[in-house]
Design a protein around this motif. Sequence first.
Motif, PDB file in Angstrom:
ATOM      1  N   ALA A 249       0.828  -1.208   0.000  1.00 25.73           N
ATOM      2  CA  ALA A 249       0.000   0.000   0.000  1.00 25.73           C
ATOM      3  C   ALA A 249       0.861   1.257   0.000  1.00 25.73           C
ATOM      4  CB  ALA A 249      -0.929  -0.007   1.213  1.00 25.73           C
ATOM      5  N   LEU A 250       1.991   1.217   0.725  1.00 26.13           N
ATOM      6  CA  LEU A 250       2.889   2.371   0.759  1.00 26.13           C
ATOM      7  C   LEU A 250       3.506   2.621  -0.608  1.00 26.13           C
ATOM      8  CD1 LEU A 250       4.316   4.557   2.424  1.00 26.13           C
ATOM      9  CD2 LEU A 250       6.092   2.877   2.965  1.00 26.13           C
ATOM     10  N   VAL A 251       3.903   1.552  -1.281  1.00 24.19           N
ATOM     11  CA  VAL A 251       4.459   1.710  -2.631  1.00 24.19           C
ATOM     12  C   VAL A 251       3.409   2.271  -3.576  1.00 24.19           C
ATOM     13  CG1 VAL A 251       5.368   0.445  -4.617  1.00 24.19           C
ATOM     14  CG2 VAL A 251       6.196  -0.088  -2.321  1.00 24.19           C
ATOM     15  N   LEU A 252       2.185   1.746  -3.478  1.00 30.13           N
ATOM     16  CA  LEU A 252       1.112   2.232  -4.335  1.00 30.13           C
ATOM     17  C   LEU A 252       0.806   3.693  -4.051  1.00 30.13           C
ATOM     18  CD1 LEU A 252      -1.007   1.466  -6.464  1.00 30.13           C
ATOM     19  CD2 LEU A 252      -2.554   0.846  -4.598  1.00 30.13           C
ATOM     20  N   LYS A 253       0.801   4.050  -2.759  1.00 30.77           N
ATOM     21  CA  LYS A 253       0.540   5.446  -2.401  1.00 30.77           C
ATOM     22  C   LYS A 253       1.635   6.371  -2.919  1.00 30.77           C
ATOM     23  CE  LYS A 253       1.942   7.192   1.211  1.00 30.77           C
ATOM     24  NZ  LYS A 253       3.077   8.065   1.641  1.00 30.77           N
ATOM     25  N   SER A 254       2.879   5.928  -2.782  1.00 33.46           N
ATOM     26  CA  SER A 254       4.001   6.740  -3.255  1.00 33.46           C
ATOM     27  C   SER A 254       3.941   6.931  -4.764  1.00 33.46           C
ATOM     28  CB  SER A 254       5.329   6.090  -2.856  1.00 33.46           C
ATOM     29  OG  SER A 254       5.442   5.996  -1.455  1.00 33.46           O
ATOM     30  N   GLN A 255       3.611   5.849  -5.475  1.00 35.19           N
ATOM     31  CA  GLN A 255       3.491   5.965  -6.921  1.00 35.19           C
ATOM     32  C   GLN A 255       2.350   6.894  -7.311  1.00 35.19           C
ATOM     33  OE1 GLN A 255       3.035   1.877  -8.122  1.00 35.19           O
ATOM     34  NE2 GLN A 255       5.238   1.450  -8.049  1.00 35.19           N
ATOM     35  N   PHE A 256       1.237   6.793  -6.579  1.00 38.13           N
ATOM     36  CA  PHE A 256       0.095   7.658  -6.867  1.00 38.13           C
ATOM     37  C   PHE A 256       0.454   9.124  -6.622  1.00 38.13           C
ATOM     38  CE2 PHE A 256      -3.568   9.972  -5.141  1.00 38.13           C
ATOM     39  CZ  PHE A 256      -4.424   9.921  -6.235  1.00 38.13           C
ATOM     40  N   ALA A 258       3.422  10.471  -6.633  1.00 38.36           N
ATOM     41  CA  ALA A 258       4.398  10.926  -7.616  1.00 38.36           C
ATOM     42  C   ALA A 258       3.732  11.243  -8.952  1.00 38.36           C
ATOM     43  CB  ALA A 258       5.475   9.857  -7.799  1.00 38.36           C
ATOM     44  N   VAL A 259       2.842  10.352  -9.396  1.00 43.03           N
ATOM     45  CA  VAL A 259       2.178  10.571 -10.694  1.00 43.03           C
ATOM     46  C   VAL A 259       1.284  11.795 -10.643  1.00 43.03           C
ATOM     47  CG1 VAL A 259       0.498   9.603 -12.302  1.00 43.03           C
ATOM     48  CG2 VAL A 259       2.309   8.155 -11.381  1.00 43.03           C
ATOM     49  N   VAL A 260       0.461  11.888  -9.596  1.00 45.65           N
ATOM     50  CA  VAL A 260      -0.466  13.020  -9.497  1.00 45.65           C
ATOM     51  C   VAL A 260       0.296  14.331  -9.360  1.00 45.65           C
ATOM     52  CG1 VAL A 260      -2.236  14.076  -8.046  1.00 45.65           C
ATOM     53  CG2 VAL A 260      -2.339  11.638  -8.555  1.00 45.65           C
ATOM     54  N   SER A 261       1.360  14.317  -8.562  1.00 44.75           N
ATOM     55  CA  SER A 261       2.132  15.552  -8.378  1.00 44.75           C
ATOM     56  C   SER A 261       2.768  16.008  -9.679  1.00 44.75           C
ATOM     57  CB  SER A 261       3.209  15.334  -7.309  1.00 44.75           C
ATOM     58  OG  SER A 261       2.625  14.992  -6.067  1.00 44.75           O
ATOM     59  N   HIS A 262       3.340  15.068 -10.427  1.00 39.28           N
ATOM     60  CA  HIS A 262       3.933  15.442 -11.705  1.00 39.28           C
ATOM     61  C   HIS A 262       2.877  15.922 -12.704  1.00 39.28           C
ATOM     62  CE1 HIS A 262       8.139  14.486 -11.168  1.00 39.28           C
ATOM     63  NE2 HIS A 262       7.812  13.349 -10.568  1.00 39.28           N
ATOM     64  N   LEU A 307       2.641  23.024  -2.388  1.00 34.25           N
ATOM     65  CA  LEU A 307       2.121  21.738  -1.938  1.00 34.25           C
ATOM     66  C   LEU A 307       2.637  20.604  -2.817  1.00 34.25           C
ATOM     67  CD1 LEU A 307       0.264  19.905  -0.294  1.00 34.25           C
ATOM     68  CD2 LEU A 307      -1.620  20.574  -1.801  1.00 34.25           C
ATOM     69  N   VAL A 308       2.622  20.821  -4.137  1.00 29.85           N
ATOM     70  CA  VAL A 308       3.121  19.793  -5.044  1.00 29.85           C
ATOM     71  C   VAL A 308       4.604  19.527  -4.774  1.00 29.85           C
ATOM     72  CG1 VAL A 308       3.628  19.260  -7.456  1.00 29.85           C
ATOM     73  CG2 VAL A 308       1.408  20.211  -6.835  1.00 29.85           C
ATOM     74  N   ASP A 309       5.380  20.585  -4.573  1.00 28.87           N
ATOM     75  CA  ASP A 309       6.808  20.402  -4.285  1.00 28.87           C
ATOM     76  C   ASP A 309       7.028  19.643  -2.979  1.00 28.87           C
ATOM     77  OD1 ASP A 309       7.489  21.729  -6.603  1.00 28.87           O
ATOM     78  OD2 ASP A 309       7.736  23.685  -5.624  1.00 28.87           O
ATOM     79  N   ASP A 310       6.229  19.980  -1.965  1.00 30.07           N
ATOM     80  CA  ASP A 310       6.361  19.282  -0.679  1.00 30.07           C
ATOM     81  C   ASP A 310       6.017  17.801  -0.818  1.00 30.07           C
ATOM     82  OD1 ASP A 310       7.211  21.530   0.608  1.00 30.07           O
ATOM     83  OD2 ASP A 310       5.275  22.017   1.519  1.00 30.07           O
ATOM     84  N   LEU A 311       4.960  17.511  -1.550  1.00 30.27           N
ATOM     85  CA  LEU A 311       4.564  16.113  -1.738  1.00 30.27           C
ATOM     86  C   LEU A 311       5.628  15.333  -2.501  1.00 30.27           C
ATOM     87  CD1 LEU A 311       0.758  16.468  -2.575  1.00 30.27           C
ATOM     88  CD2 LEU A 311       1.772  15.602  -0.466  1.00 30.27           C
TER      89      LEU A 311
END
Length: 509
Positions: A249-256, A258-262, A307-311
Amino acid sequence: MQKPEIGTVRFASARLRCARVPVAVDQAMIASRFIHLEPSDPKRLLKHLQDYSRAVMTLTWQRQGIFAAVAILTGSFFEPWKAALFFTVCMSCELVDLWLAQKVERIESDDAKSTRYAFSGFILNTIVSGLAISVYAVWVGVSESGVGMFTALFCLFAGALYAALNNHQIATALAIRLVFYGVSFLLITVRDLWVYRPPLSSDMWLQFFTVIFVMYFLIDCSLGFLRMYREGVKRLEDLEIEHERAKAALVLKSQFVAVVSHELRTPLTSIKGSLDLINSGKFGEFSPQAQTLLQLAARNSCRLADLVDDLLDLQKIEEGQMKFEKETVDVRRFVADAVQSHQGLAERYKVSLNLDIDAAAPVFVHADPSRLGQVLANIISNAAKFSPDHGDVDVWFNVTQGRVRINVRDQGVGIPDGSEELVFGRFSQIDSSDQRHFGGTGLGMNISREIMTAIGGTIDYVSEVGKGSTFFIELPCTTVLDTSRTVEATEAVSASSEPDHPIAATARN
């Protein structure tokens, strides 16, 4: 002991047969329960073998000491050669157990064949060891007119209890030992009943029923320890499963994230650039109402960009992908540049941003200037936001014991004691109303602490409610070889203590 009268033989014999049948049935049922509990999954069986092996290697000297003590004790009062033979067989079984335990430690989790071989080896060795102990105990118990009965029964009791405590990892091995020791208990006590045929009032029957009670106690203890061990293994397996799920779940959250932020960064950059261009006045003047709305949109776009940069920074930290390019940094120039670049921020929040530097020797640190600037910018920004209108924000540094400390002092409301977790936590602020009033994601200080840890520094604060707070970052000084001279940063210790606070740059509104 005198033989009982003949008239009581049939009655005693009948009682003996009645007592022996349920005991044998109970032992068979217990053994089947133990074998049924043996895991069929090779991976789980390997886990049990590994736990058993660790117990073998941990307690090997204790068991050898017990066998040596029993052999010396019984050899002193009975035939020494039998005691020596008993000790030799037990030591041989101990060596085999140690050899098997070392092999188990090298078995891979998917090697089912080696796991079964190791399991069979432990079971065969348990049969030999348990049989040797049982035969020797029976010989001691029935020899010399029953003189050694107490010693034999006590040794069997101790052996069964030891097996319940330390051999419960392999249920089959535990069941084998309990069956052998139980049969030995019965042989020693039943022999006297068979030979002397005592009446029910005889103390020999008391001894027999006491043995039955002890056997029940040992079996109950064994089942209890086995049950607790299996429940512990099951809980550990459940925790491992939940841990794997949490990692996924942590990997999935991190990927989500990263994708949304970019995906958000590209349109936000365009929106922010367009708003800045409009607010610059290059497209003409707008009505006051439109100007207010455009400025509001520009501020909110900046907040979203932050916020995007922080995330993105948080996601990099969690995955260990944040890169640092360390170099030698002149602390005086670095602090002066940071203060100068935040004068506009100070004007917006209507505070005075003061830089206080004395005339001490130059101080250098080895750090990533970009990330270190990010930390200092976050501290200065917070100090400006939480200071009252026309308040002062002072920035200075000092060197103590080879470490440089950069300080930022505000005149805000202060921080209550015990609020460190809120200050440096994620998505948290001291007061939720502050987040609504001043904005912010609650990630800045957490990211700053992670950055300082990564570059070998620390971040902390001192505060007094009603008087303000002083946040500071600390880094070890370094030595710099200049073209004209060698500057030892640690020499600045004696030259710079507490600054005299000469104001080099101010911005007052």
